[in-house]
Design a protein around this motif. Structure first.
Motif, PDB file in Angstrom:
ATOM      1  N   TRP A  46       0.790  -1.190  -0.245  1.00  0.00           N
ATOM      2  CA  TRP A  46       0.020   0.107   0.093  1.00  0.00           C
ATOM      3  C   TRP A  46       1.015   1.190   0.016  1.00  0.00           C
ATOM      4  CZ3 TRP A  46      -0.676   4.067   3.483  1.00  0.00           C
ATOM      5  CH2 TRP A  46      -1.900   4.927   3.213  1.00  0.00           C
ATOM      6  N   LEU A  47       1.885   1.123   0.762  1.00  0.00           N
ATOM      7  CA  LEU A  47       2.720   2.266   0.900  1.00  0.00           C
ATOM      8  C   LEU A  47       3.524   2.758  -0.411  1.00  0.00           C
ATOM      9  CD1 LEU A  47       4.504   1.859   4.216  1.00  0.00           C
ATOM     10  CD2 LEU A  47       2.918   3.770   3.733  1.00  0.00           C
ATOM     11  N   THR A  48       3.920   1.493  -1.253  1.00  0.00           N
ATOM     12  CA  THR A  48       4.533   1.523  -2.394  1.00  0.00           C
ATOM     13  C   THR A  48       3.472   2.200  -3.736  1.00  0.00           C
ATOM     14  OG1 THR A  48       6.044  -0.330  -2.119  1.00  0.00           O
ATOM     15  CG2 THR A  48       5.657   0.261  -4.501  1.00  0.00           C
ATOM     16  N   TRP A  49       2.238   1.691  -3.586  1.00  0.00           N
ATOM     17  CA  TRP A  49       1.287   2.520  -4.416  1.00  0.00           C
ATOM     18  C   TRP A  49       0.736   3.899  -4.095  1.00  0.00           C
ATOM     19  CZ3 TRP A  49      -0.221   0.679  -8.935  1.00  0.00           C
ATOM     20  CH2 TRP A  49      -0.043  -0.498  -9.431  1.00  0.00           C
ATOM     21  N   ARG A  50       1.059   3.978  -2.458  1.00  0.00           N
ATOM     22  CA  ARG A  50       0.727   5.542  -2.313  1.00  0.00           C
ATOM     23  C   ARG A  50       1.817   6.577  -2.822  1.00  0.00           C
ATOM     24  NH1 ARG A  50       0.563   7.731   3.914  1.00  0.00           N
ATOM     25  NH2 ARG A  50      -0.081   9.859   3.471  1.00  0.00           N
ATOM     26  N   ARG A  51       3.130   5.927  -2.665  1.00  0.00           N
ATOM     27  CA  ARG A  51       4.384   6.855  -3.232  1.00  0.00           C
ATOM     28  C   ARG A  51       4.257   6.968  -4.923  1.00  0.00           C
ATOM     29  NH1 ARG A  51       7.248   4.041   1.020  1.00  0.00           N
ATOM     30  NH2 ARG A  51       7.731   2.415  -0.592  1.00  0.00           N
ATOM     31  N   ALA A  52       3.744   5.827  -5.638  1.00  0.00           N
ATOM     32  CA  ALA A  52       3.607   5.954  -6.849  1.00  0.00           C
ATOM     33  C   ALA A  52       2.602   6.861  -7.184  1.00  0.00           C
ATOM     34  CB  ALA A  52       3.351   4.483  -7.518  1.00  0.00           C
ATOM     35  N   GLY A  53       1.339   6.995  -6.584  1.00  0.00           N
ATOM     36  CA  GLY A  53       0.106   7.793  -6.664  1.00  0.00           C
ATOM     37  C   GLY A  53       0.427   9.111  -6.687  1.00  0.00           C
ATOM     38  N   LEU A  54       1.310   9.466  -5.446  1.00  0.00           N
ATOM     39  CA  LEU A  54       1.607  10.758  -5.275  1.00  0.00           C
ATOM     40  C   LEU A  54       2.539  11.323  -6.397  1.00  0.00           C
ATOM     41  CD1 LEU A  54       2.392  10.773  -1.405  1.00  0.00           C
ATOM     42  CD2 LEU A  54       0.419  11.867  -2.508  1.00  0.00           C
ATOM     43  N   LEU A  55       3.532  10.452  -6.733  1.00  0.00           N
ATOM     44  CA  LEU A  55       4.573  10.932  -7.813  1.00  0.00           C
ATOM     45  C   LEU A  55       3.713  11.143  -9.048  1.00  0.00           C
ATOM     46  CD1 LEU A  55       7.520  11.286  -8.814  1.00  0.00           C
ATOM     47  CD2 LEU A  55       7.411   8.865  -9.197  1.00  0.00           C
TER      48      LEU A  55
END
Length: 256
Positions: A46-55
């Motif tokens: 989830w943290l990885t997807w969140r970072r990708a979404g923010l980027l």
């Protein structure tokens, strides 16, 4: 008589063995792992997807700001600028071309807001829908607004623009060389004569027989003239498709 007592066997580890054990303890794997300290794989994903979404959001915001103030893709929706620009071309509109005192020149291919000159002013529509369409258009993913046009500047403020019965355009009495015209087209099939007011432009498409431009609005308020402040930018390059990369056709004929 030998009075030295014989050596007896030691009952504990020798110093050498103790040192070996100490080294083993110090260089070992350390304390046992705490099971509660392990990372949950689902949380890590989830943290990885969140970072990708923010980027992704940051990149989108950057592109929107860049297209609004510097360089905007513009999807060509019609044949009016053939052969210079074809349907489906995405041109890159230089929004800095006229930002620092420069003004459009004859021969420039410009994108402009036609409200008040080519189309009537209309009440605002759905704000959310307009905003979403505007964002997609700014990224070159959707057709431009119905009020945005791309044409070539033929006359600038103060110019006397004439089309005689032979279909040849003259500006200030000088025949205009137009190598960009669609093969077989003349300068105009409709004779006209206008004096371009200061602060405005007379614009025409390169495919004259397929272009609705300043000629079609002669009898309307404004006479088909486009105010300079309505110019969004200059179409400098074709960015897509790859096979058509290159100059978008501005020839910058000057004021003469």
């Amino acid at each position: 008589m030998d009075t030295e007592a014989p050596h007896t066997q030691r009952g504990h580890s020798s110093p050498g063995e103790g040192e070996e054990r100490s080294r083993f303890v110090l260089s070992g794997a350390g304390p046992a792992e705490d099971p509660g300290a392990r990372t949950d794989p689902g949380k890590a994903g989830w943290l990885t997807w969140r970072r990708a979404g923010l980027l992704g959001m940051a990149c989108t915001v950057f592109l929107l700001l860049f297209s609004n103030f510097v360089l905007q893709p513009f999807l060509i929706p019609s044949r009016s600028m053939e052969p210079t620009l074809a349907v489906g071309d995405r041109v890159l509109v230089n929004k800095l071309a006229y930002r620092f005192g420069a003004t459009p020149e004859r021969g420039d291919v410009v994108v402009f807001d036609g409200k008040g000159s080519f189309v009537r002013e209309t009440p605002d529509g759905n704000p959310i829908g307009d905003a979403l369409h505007g964002a997609a258009s700014a990224l070159g993913l959707a057709e431009p607004s119905d009020t945005d046009f791309v044409k070539r500047v033929v006359g600038v403020g103060g110019d006397d623009v004439v089309c005689d019965g032979n279909g040849r355009i003259k500006v200030n009495g000088v025949p205009l060389d137009e190598p960009y015209l669609f093969p077989g087209d003349s300068g105009s099939r409709v004779p006209f004569r206008v004096v371009v007011p200061l602060g405005t432009l007379w614009v025409m498409g390169d495919h004259r027989s397929q272009s609705r431009d300043s000629r079609d609005h002669l009898g309307e308020p404004g006479g088909g003239m486009v105010p300079v402040e309505k110019v969004i930018g200059r179409a400098d390059w074709i960015g897509w498709p790859v096979s058509r990369w290159g100059d978008a056709g501005s020839v910058g004929g000057g004021r003469g």
